[in-house]
Design a protein around this motif. Structure first.
Motif, PDB file in Angstrom:
ATOM      1  N   PHE A 108       0.599  -1.101   0.204  1.00 11.42           N
ATOM      2  CA  PHE A 108      -0.054  -0.456  -0.010  1.00 11.42           C
ATOM      3  C   PHE A 108       1.048   1.120   0.328  1.00 11.42           C
ATOM      4  N   GLY A 109       1.939   0.656   0.204  1.00 13.80           N
ATOM      5  CA  GLY A 109       3.329   2.370   0.405  1.00 13.80           C
ATOM      6  C   GLY A 109       3.047   2.617  -1.349  1.00 13.80           C
ATOM      7  N   ASN A 110       2.395   1.733  -2.511  1.00 12.54           N
ATOM      8  CA  ASN A 110       1.940   2.900  -3.941  1.00 12.54           C
ATOM      9  C   ASN A 110       1.856   3.459  -4.103  1.00 12.54           C
ATOM     10  N   ILE A 111       0.365   3.820  -2.786  1.00 15.80           N
ATOM     11  CA  ILE A 111      -0.086   5.252  -2.687  1.00 15.80           C
ATOM     12  C   ILE A 111       0.833   5.946  -2.429  1.00 15.80           C
ATOM     13  N   GLY A 112       1.878   5.713  -1.876  1.00 18.90           N
ATOM     14  CA  GLY A 112       2.626   6.855  -1.392  1.00 18.90           C
ATOM     15  C   GLY A 112       3.159   7.865  -2.538  1.00 18.90           C
ATOM     16  N   THR A 113       3.646   6.692  -3.807  1.00 21.93           N
ATOM     17  CA  THR A 113       3.605   7.281  -5.212  1.00 21.93           C
ATOM     18  C   THR A 113       2.403   8.491  -5.814  1.00 21.93           C
ATOM     19  N   VAL A 114       1.242   7.887  -5.327  1.00 24.63           N
ATOM     20  CA  VAL A 114       0.560   8.737  -6.182  1.00 24.63           C
ATOM     21  C   VAL A 114       0.234   9.971  -5.459  1.00 24.63           C
ATOM     22  N   PHE A 115       0.349   9.984  -4.395  1.00 23.27           N
ATOM     23  CA  PHE A 115       0.370  11.163  -3.750  1.00 23.27           C
ATOM     24  C   PHE A 115       0.960  12.084  -3.922  1.00 23.27           C
ATOM     25  N   PHE A 116       2.436  11.729  -3.943  1.00 19.14           N
ATOM     26  CA  PHE A 116       3.852  12.256  -4.410  1.00 19.14           C
ATOM     27  C   PHE A 116       4.152  13.235  -6.256  1.00 19.14           C
ATOM     28  N   GLY A 117       4.279  11.784  -6.518  1.00 17.15           N
ATOM     29  CA  GLY A 117       4.408  11.912  -7.342  1.00 17.15           C
ATOM     30  C   GLY A 117       3.174  12.774  -8.646  1.00 17.15           C
ATOM     31  N   VAL A 118       1.778  12.453  -8.242  1.00 22.66           N
ATOM     32  CA  VAL A 118       0.966  13.270  -9.831  1.00 22.66           C
ATOM     33  C   VAL A 118       1.172  14.462  -9.591  1.00 22.66           C
ATOM     34  N   PRO A 119       0.693  15.067  -8.199  1.00 22.99           N
ATOM     35  CA  PRO A 119       0.481  16.657  -8.253  1.00 22.99           C
ATOM     36  C   PRO A 119       2.204  16.834  -9.086  1.00 22.99           C
ATOM     37  N   LEU A 120       3.251  16.636  -8.169  1.00 19.66           N
ATOM     38  CA  LEU A 120       4.084  17.160  -8.854  1.00 19.66           C
ATOM     39  C   LEU A 120       5.126  17.016 -10.109  1.00 19.66           C
ATOM     40  N   ALA A 121       3.821  16.310 -11.020  1.00 23.79           N
ATOM     41  CA  ALA A 121       4.214  15.884 -12.140  1.00 23.79           C
ATOM     42  C   ALA A 121       3.034  17.215 -13.558  1.00 23.79           C
ATOM     43  N   VAL A 122       1.566  16.978 -12.747  1.00 17.26           N
ATOM     44  CA  VAL A 122       1.361  18.312 -12.939  1.00 17.26           C
ATOM     45  C   VAL A 122       2.044  19.808 -12.767  1.00 17.26           C
ATOM     46  N   PHE A 123       2.475  20.086 -11.568  1.00 14.62           N
ATOM     47  CA  PHE A 123       2.973  21.154 -11.191  1.00 14.62           C
ATOM     48  C   PHE A 123       4.403  20.842 -12.888  1.00 14.62           C
ATOM     49  N   LEU A 246      -6.611   0.358  -7.570  1.00 15.63           N
ATOM     50  CA  LEU A 246      -6.438   0.742  -5.967  1.00 15.63           C
ATOM     51  C   LEU A 246      -5.394   2.517  -7.124  1.00 15.63           C
ATOM     52  N   SER A 247      -4.391   1.966  -7.838  1.00 19.56           N
ATOM     53  CA  SER A 247      -3.255   3.221  -7.622  1.00 19.56           C
ATOM     54  C   SER A 247      -4.393   4.373  -8.595  1.00 19.56           C
ATOM     55  N   LEU A 248      -4.347   3.026 -10.259  1.00 24.19           N
ATOM     56  CA  LEU A 248      -4.649   4.105 -11.631  1.00 24.19           C
ATOM     57  C   LEU A 248      -6.167   4.943 -11.438  1.00 24.19           C
ATOM     58  N   PRO A 249      -7.199   4.116 -10.640  1.00 24.74           N
ATOM     59  CA  PRO A 249      -7.829   5.230 -10.795  1.00 24.74           C
ATOM     60  C   PRO A 249      -8.085   6.959  -9.556  1.00 24.74           C
ATOM     61  N   LEU A 250      -7.129   5.624  -8.341  1.00 24.16           N
ATOM     62  CA  LEU A 250      -6.756   7.277  -7.327  1.00 24.16           C
ATOM     63  C   LEU A 250      -6.282   8.257  -8.488  1.00 24.16           C
ATOM     64  N   SER A 251      -4.769   8.091  -9.232  1.00 21.84           N
ATOM     65  CA  SER A 251      -4.153   8.941  -9.757  1.00 21.84           C
ATOM     66  C   SER A 251      -5.037   9.664 -11.061  1.00 21.84           C
ATOM     67  N   ASN A 252      -6.275   8.501 -11.799  1.00 22.12           N
ATOM     68  CA  ASN A 252      -6.865   9.831 -12.673  1.00 22.12           C
ATOM     69  C   ASN A 252      -8.135  10.150 -11.552  1.00 22.12           C
TER      70      ASN A 252
END
Length: 274
Positions: A108-123, A246-252
């Motif tokens: 479930f640590g992969n979720i951390g990748t989503v919450f850190f990586g997606v905002p940074l990538a969009v920024f 989980l992580s793909l729908p969460l990223s969307n």
């Protein structure tokens, strides 16, 4: 002749590999104090660097064909590497069993990748590319997931392939340095927890991240190696389902929340069927 057969018969590749191993082992592990942290440079990193130098065109050490053949041997050598790790899991079987829930839940640590990586990538200016880039660590199973759902010639596909290529080139070095820094500066995590964290589904990255830990904790190196190998194996099993459900729908969802309203891409074959 198959490319792997050609690579196996390529004496230059085997000679260089042996030479790099000898040089790297002669240098040995080096430890450098960097502020409050400790950087551990291990022989694996030196061999990476020496191999990268062979790709410089002006040096004319390896031809393009040599490099293509060398890349085909990566999978073969990882089979041998994982077989070696497997021999260490058996003697430490009960220790692995005792940490079973932790091994599964750490995915479930992969979720951390989503919450850190997606905002940074969009920024940084990515749009739907952020989904492919940040929903996982972008290894082969994750490329397959994105390829099936969106296609690789799409923003999502370009995102996952960009991170895959970057990870292939710099991932092992980054994981090794990150592992040594965390192990030397953050006392909260046990060596066993850090070893489990190295198993992300990539044998190369796991090996690179594990090497500094084995230098720091030589008394329990077999236990750490067994936990890392078991974690890496589980990451290849339940990690795929975690990404899909989980992580793909969460990223969307997160990309939309950050103001990117581009419609999801559809692979060409699915468009034609529609």
């Amino acid at each position: 002749m198959d490319i792997v057969d050609k690579a196996i018969r390529n004496w230059k590749l085997h000679g260089l590999a042996l030479l790099f191993v000898i040089i790297a082992e002669l240098i040995g592990a080096k430890k450098y104090q960097l502020g409050p942290g400790l950087i551990v440079l291990v022989p694996l990193l030196y061999s990476f660097a020496l191999g990268a130098l062979c790709g410089i065109k002006k040096l004319n050490i390896l031809s393009r064909d040599d490099m293509v053949e060398a890349s085909s041997l990566v999978g073969v050598t990882f089979f041998l590497l994982m077989a070696r790790y497997g021999t260490l899991v058996g003697p430490n079987f009960w220790k692995v069993v005792e940490t079973g829930p932790a091994l599964v839940l750490q995915e479930f640590g992969n979720i951390g990748t989503v919450f850190f990586g997606v905002p940074l990538a969009v920024f940084l200016g990515l749009r739907r590319e952020a989904i492919g880039a940040a929903f996982s660590n972008a290894r082969e199973p994750n490329i397959a997931i994105i390829g099936e759902k969106y296609g690789l010639d799409t923003p999502e596909g370009r995102g996952v392939m960009g991170v895959y290529i970057t990870g292939t080139i710099f991932g092992a070095v980054f994981c090794s340095l990150l592992s040594s820094m965390i192990a030397s500066t953050v006392s909260f995590f046990s060596p066993q927890a850090l070893a489990m964290a190295t198993g992300t589904g990539s044998a190369g990255m796991m090996t690179a991240a594990l090497a500094p830990l084995l230098e720091m904790y030589p008394d329990i190196k077999d236990e750490l190696t067994a936990l890392a190998a078991a974690s890496n194996m589980l990451s290849g099993l339940d990690g795929v389902y975690l990404c899909v459900f989980l992580s793909l729908p969460l990223s969307n969802w997160l990309v939309k929340k950050l103001g990117v309203n581009d419609p999801p891409s559809v692979p060409p074959e699915k468009k034609s069927n529609a």
